[in-house]
Write an enzyme that holds these catalytic residues in place. Structure first.
Site, PDB file in Angstrom:
ATOM      1  N   LYS A  53      31.160  16.883  82.075  1.00  0.00           N
ATOM      2  CA  LYS A  53      31.000  17.855  80.995  1.00  0.00           C
ATOM      3  C   LYS A  53      31.623  19.215  81.312  1.00  0.00           C
ATOM      4  CE  LYS A  53      28.283  15.669  77.908  1.00  0.00           C
ATOM      5  NZ  LYS A  53      28.544  15.597  76.456  1.00  0.00           N
ATOM      6  N   GLU A 204      27.277   1.831  75.773  1.00  0.00           N
ATOM      7  CA  GLU A 204      26.078   2.605  75.485  1.00  0.00           C
ATOM      8  C   GLU A 204      24.826   1.778  75.782  1.00  0.00           C
ATOM      9  OE1 GLU A 204      26.431   3.745  71.386  1.00  0.00           O
ATOM     10  OE2 GLU A 204      26.703   1.694  70.696  1.00  0.00           O
ATOM     11  N   GLY A 208      20.313   2.453  72.116  1.00  0.00           N
ATOM     12  CA  GLY A 208      21.089   3.437  71.360  1.00  0.00           C
ATOM     13  C   GLY A 208      22.433   2.881  70.968  1.00  0.00           C
ATOM     14  N   ASP A 210      24.145   2.965  68.211  1.00  0.00           N
ATOM     15  CA  ASP A 210      24.755   3.526  67.011  1.00  0.00           C
ATOM     16  C   ASP A 210      26.271   3.494  67.073  1.00  0.00           C
ATOM     17  OD1 ASP A 210      25.498   6.766  67.759  1.00  0.00           O
ATOM     18  OD2 ASP A 210      24.110   5.697  69.056  1.00  0.00           O
ATOM     19  N   SER A 304      30.249   8.927  85.044  1.00  0.00           N
ATOM     20  CA  SER A 304      30.238  10.198  84.310  1.00  0.00           C
ATOM     21  C   SER A 304      29.429  11.313  84.944  1.00  0.00           C
ATOM     22  CB  SER A 304      29.749   9.972  82.881  1.00  0.00           C
ATOM     23  OG  SER A 304      28.413   9.500  82.871  1.00  0.00           O
TER      24      SER A 304
END
Length: 329
Positions: A53, A204, A208, A210, A304
């Protein structure tokens, strides 16, 4: 809506150079033997503030004008984007306000405050973090930088895959964790430019899904906050920018169980001597489940992040040896 391009990723790489770490790419003979493939792990758990990030946050804040820098930035995040914005803001000498869920990992809250961020808590199951962020931006003249659905954020995240491909060359497959889609969409931009034949997979948590449902139906699907140990992927929907890039450039989206994430955490800790948070294990967990399909291939996995409370890490991983858990007196 103008989507970011690979040229934006390359520009982001120039902005973050000397500020973000060029993280190592590690290999594991054990993982290679288990899958019958050659795996390359891009270790963003060793990035500044412990996750990819920082790339997107620093790139986005670097594009602020003088007035925006004086007023400061506001962001909403479960933890890694929070820390990234707070650290990038400190390095660029601007104030930061971070909207975080009241059940965010203590380590992430402490780090965000340690980097100088002012933390505003909310209830992730009852309140809308995006609405809170917009309200604070309007009241105090702050610039809102969302965790994934922003062209500069997407471009910055894409530099991780760009570095991976520059170091190891073309890949047959690339596995990338998926929450809101910033890392996956940015990785797709870089990969389609540098290794166009690579199959790109988002991953994912099962709870979750989606992103998978959105990808397969062709429209953004909204869900309730998923109950999963992968707190970095507890998003409720993809973004407008990220969805358009993902459905254009990504080959498929997989899901994995929380149990598979724990097994991957154990592998990283026991075999590669790395602490990886559950969300950071999504890509490897999916690759392990598809080992037979990857035989003989060159496979990239973006790890990540590594921001997990040590007590939480120990509770999840538990006493472990190669033949399974063992009780200790």
């Amino acid at each position: 809506m103008q989507l970011p391009t690979f040229e934006d990723v390359a520009a982001a790489a120039a902005r973050i150079a000397g500020h973000a770490h060029r993280t190592p790419v590690l290999t594991s003979t054990t993982a290679d033997q288990a899958l019958g493939a050659r795996l390359f792990f891009k270790c963003e758990n060793l990035q500044r503030m412990g996750a990819f990030k920082f790339r997107g946050a620093f790139n986005a804040l670097s594009c602020f004008d003088a007035a925006q820098r004086r007023a400061g930035v506001v962001a909403f995040s479960s933890g890694n984007h929070a820390q990234a914005i707070a650290l990038a803001a400190r390095l660029l000498d601007m104030p930061s306000t971070i909207v975080m869920p009241n059940d965010a990992p203590a380590t992430k809250v402490a780090a965000t405050r340690g980097y100088g961020g002012r933390v505003v808590f909310y209830d992730r199951y009852r309140e809308d973090r995006e609405a809170i962020g917009r309200r604070l931006a309007e009241e105090y003249g702050l610039t809102l930088i969302p965790p994934y659905d922003h062209p500069h954020v997407i471009a910055g995240q894409g530099t991780a895959a760009m570095e991976l491909l520059e170091e190891v060359g073309p890949l047959d497959a690339l596995f990338v964790c998926l929450g809101g889609g910033g890392l996956l969409s940015g990785s797709a931009l870089a990969t389609r430019a540098l290794s166009p034949g690579t199959r790109i997979y988002g991953v994912e948590p099962e709870a979750g899904d989606d992103g998978q449902r959105s990808f397969r139906t062709g429209a953004i699907v909204h869900i309730e906050t998923p109950a999963t140990i992968a707190d970095g992927a507890q998003t409720q929907h993809l973004g407008r920018f990220t969805f358009e890039i993902i459905r254009r450039d990504v080959d498929d989206i997989f899901t994995v169980s929380d149990a598979a994430l724990v097994d991957a955490m154990r592998f990283f800790a026991s075999r590669m001597k790395m602490v990886v948070e559950p969300t950071g294990c999504l890509g490897f967990a999916a690759a392990r489940e598809r080992g037979a399909l990857l035989a003989g291939q060159r496979v990239g996995v973006i790890v990540s992040g590594g921001n997990v409370d040590l007590a939480r890490f120990a509770a999840l991983v538990g006493p472990y040896r190669t033949d399974g858990p063992v009780d200790r007196p």
